[in-house]
Design an enzyme around this catalytic site. Structure first.
Site, PDB file in Angstrom:
ATOM      1  N   LYS A  15      -9.068  -6.108  -2.588  1.00 39.65           N
ATOM      2  CA  LYS A  15      -9.806  -5.931  -1.336  1.00 39.65           C
ATOM      3  C   LYS A  15     -10.814  -4.772  -1.425  1.00 39.65           C
ATOM      4  O   LYS A  15     -11.977  -4.930  -1.044  1.00 39.65           O
ATOM      5  CB  LYS A  15      -8.759  -5.656  -0.248  1.00 39.65           C
ATOM      6  CG  LYS A  15      -9.256  -5.333   1.101  1.00 39.65           C
ATOM      7  CD  LYS A  15      -8.075  -5.375   2.078  1.00 39.65           C
ATOM      8  CE  LYS A  15      -6.942  -4.414   1.728  1.00 39.65           C
ATOM      9  NZ  LYS A  15      -7.161  -3.046   2.203  1.00 39.65           N
ATOM     10  N   ARG A  93      -4.638  -2.665  11.415  1.00 42.69           N
ATOM     11  CA  ARG A  93      -3.403  -3.087  10.763  1.00 42.69           C
ATOM     12  C   ARG A  93      -2.518  -3.910  11.693  1.00 42.69           C
ATOM     13  O   ARG A  93      -1.584  -4.562  11.223  1.00 42.69           O
ATOM     14  CB  ARG A  93      -2.597  -1.860  10.312  1.00 42.69           C
ATOM     15  CG  ARG A  93      -3.091  -1.255   9.038  1.00 42.69           C
ATOM     16  CD  ARG A  93      -1.985  -0.439   8.372  1.00 42.69           C
ATOM     17  NE  ARG A  93      -2.522   0.399   7.326  1.00 42.69           N
ATOM     18  CZ  ARG A  93      -2.837  -0.053   6.120  1.00 42.69           C
ATOM     19  NH1 ARG A  93      -2.650  -1.315   5.818  1.00 42.69           N
ATOM     20  NH2 ARG A  93      -3.333   0.751   5.216  1.00 42.69           N
ATOM     21  N   ARG A 132       0.871  -2.897 -14.262  1.00 46.03           N
ATOM     22  CA  ARG A 132       0.027  -1.693 -14.358  1.00 46.03           C
ATOM     23  C   ARG A 132       0.732  -0.542 -15.062  1.00 46.03           C
ATOM     24  O   ARG A 132       1.921  -0.302 -14.860  1.00 46.03           O
ATOM     25  CB  ARG A 132      -0.381  -1.229 -12.951  1.00 46.03           C
ATOM     26  CG  ARG A 132      -1.303  -2.194 -12.270  1.00 46.03           C
ATOM     27  CD  ARG A 132      -2.164  -1.514 -11.253  1.00 46.03           C
ATOM     28  NE  ARG A 132      -1.398  -0.973 -10.150  1.00 46.03           N
ATOM     29  CZ  ARG A 132      -1.903  -0.852  -8.906  1.00 46.03           C
ATOM     30  NH1 ARG A 132      -3.139  -1.231  -8.657  1.00 46.03           N
ATOM     31  NH2 ARG A 132      -1.171  -0.352  -7.955  1.00 46.03           N
ATOM     32  N   ARG A 165       4.323   3.327 -12.417  1.00 43.77           N
ATOM     33  CA  ARG A 165       4.632   4.029 -11.175  1.00 43.77           C
ATOM     34  C   ARG A 165       5.788   3.336 -10.461  1.00 43.77           C
ATOM     35  O   ARG A 165       5.913   2.127 -10.509  1.00 43.77           O
ATOM     36  CB  ARG A 165       3.410   4.058 -10.242  1.00 43.77           C
ATOM     37  CG  ARG A 165       2.245   4.856 -10.791  1.00 43.77           C
ATOM     38  CD  ARG A 165       1.169   4.993  -9.743  1.00 43.77           C
ATOM     39  NE  ARG A 165       1.037   3.748  -8.979  1.00 43.77           N
ATOM     40  CZ  ARG A 165       0.191   3.564  -7.992  1.00 43.77           C
ATOM     41  NH1 ARG A 165      -0.626   4.528  -7.648  1.00 43.77           N
ATOM     42  NH2 ARG A 165       0.121   2.420  -7.340  1.00 43.77           N
ATOM     43  N   ARG A 176       6.678  -4.385  -0.968  1.00 44.76           N
ATOM     44  CA  ARG A 176       5.365  -4.087  -0.370  1.00 44.76           C
ATOM     45  C   ARG A 176       4.702  -5.373   0.130  1.00 44.76           C
ATOM     46  O   ARG A 176       4.068  -5.374   1.186  1.00 44.76           O
ATOM     47  CB  ARG A 176       4.453  -3.411  -1.394  1.00 44.76           C
ATOM     48  CG  ARG A 176       4.780  -1.935  -1.609  1.00 44.76           C
ATOM     49  CD  ARG A 176       4.216  -1.416  -2.912  1.00 44.76           C
ATOM     50  NE  ARG A 176       2.765  -1.349  -2.944  1.00 44.76           N
ATOM     51  CZ  ARG A 176       2.053  -1.235  -4.067  1.00 44.76           C
ATOM     52  NH1 ARG A 176       2.654  -1.218  -5.240  1.00 44.76           N
ATOM     53  NH2 ARG A 176       0.752  -1.159  -4.013  1.00 44.76           N
TER      54      ARG A 176
END
Ligand SMILES: [Zn+2]
Length: 218
Positions: A15, A93, A132, A165, A176
């Protein structure tokens, strides 16, 4: 053309990247909520102080404060740029914030041109995020599959160690994505009913996705 856009999309949907591309292409500035809050806190405005107070106490910044900060930023942009275009990223949101944004814009005689909702299949998002790797030393980002580090498994820039992470572990990523889906469902419905929602398939190369957004805006 002064575009007034809202960008929606789950973590890993690209995004922010697409918002920057649209900013280059259409000249409407990207406004990310994170940056906006940080700027307000730094500028030490009344709303910035309220936001700082909430964040220092580990709480969420209230809708009123966030909306106030968005209103300030939009006023400022219009003063500087004149045309009133913007690309909001990270706000609204909730459906309540979306309504408040509509009211704010109506007060300026404006309305949203479109809400771009980038959709990517869940498995693809997990693959993107859970692959990642970050350099401990310089912060460089790699991806196990799409942007692999050198064969020795160390950072190609500084030789530092790479790690995953906590947020990018598969279990955290799933969580998430669930939170995002739950929180934004009413927002997506709100914009669908308002007739401004443009759902864009975000699975593919950046340029392809940008092309689909352009089509959605045409
Ligand atoms: Zn490094």
């Amino acid at each position: 053309m002064a575009l007034r856009l809202v960008m929606l999309g789950p973590p890993g949907a690209g995004k922010g990247t697409q918002a920057r591309r649209l900013q280059e292409e259409y000249g409407s500035p990207q406004i990310s909520t994170g940056d906006m809050l940080r700027d307000a806190v730094e500028a030490d405005t009344e709303l910035g102080r309220q936001a700082a107070h909430a964040m220092q106490n580990g709480g969420l910044v209230s809708d009123d404060v966030v909306i106030g900060i968005v209103a300030e930023r939009l006023r400022e942009l219009k003063r500087v740029k004149g045309d009133g275009g913007f690309i909001l990223d990270g706000f609204p949101r909730t459906a309540a914030q979306a309504k408040a944004l509509d009211t704010l814009l109506a007060g300026r005689g404006e309305q949203l041109d479109a809400v771009i909702a980038i959709t990517v299949p869940r498995e693809r998002l997990i693959e993107r995020l859970a692959g990642r790797l970050v350099c401990r030393q310089c912060g460089a980002m790699y991806h196990k599959k799409f942007d692999p580090p050198p064969p020795d498994g160390r950072c190609g820039r500084c030789g530092g160690r790479l790690y995953q992470r906590e947020d990018d572990r598969e279990i955290s990523v799933s969580h998430r994505l669930e939170v995002y889906a739950r929180e934004t469902a009413p927002l997506i419905d709100y914009y669908r009913q308002a007739g401004v929602l443009r759902e864009v398939d975000g699975d593919g190369a950046r340029d392809e996705v940008l092309g689909r957004i352009r089509t959605g805006l045409a």
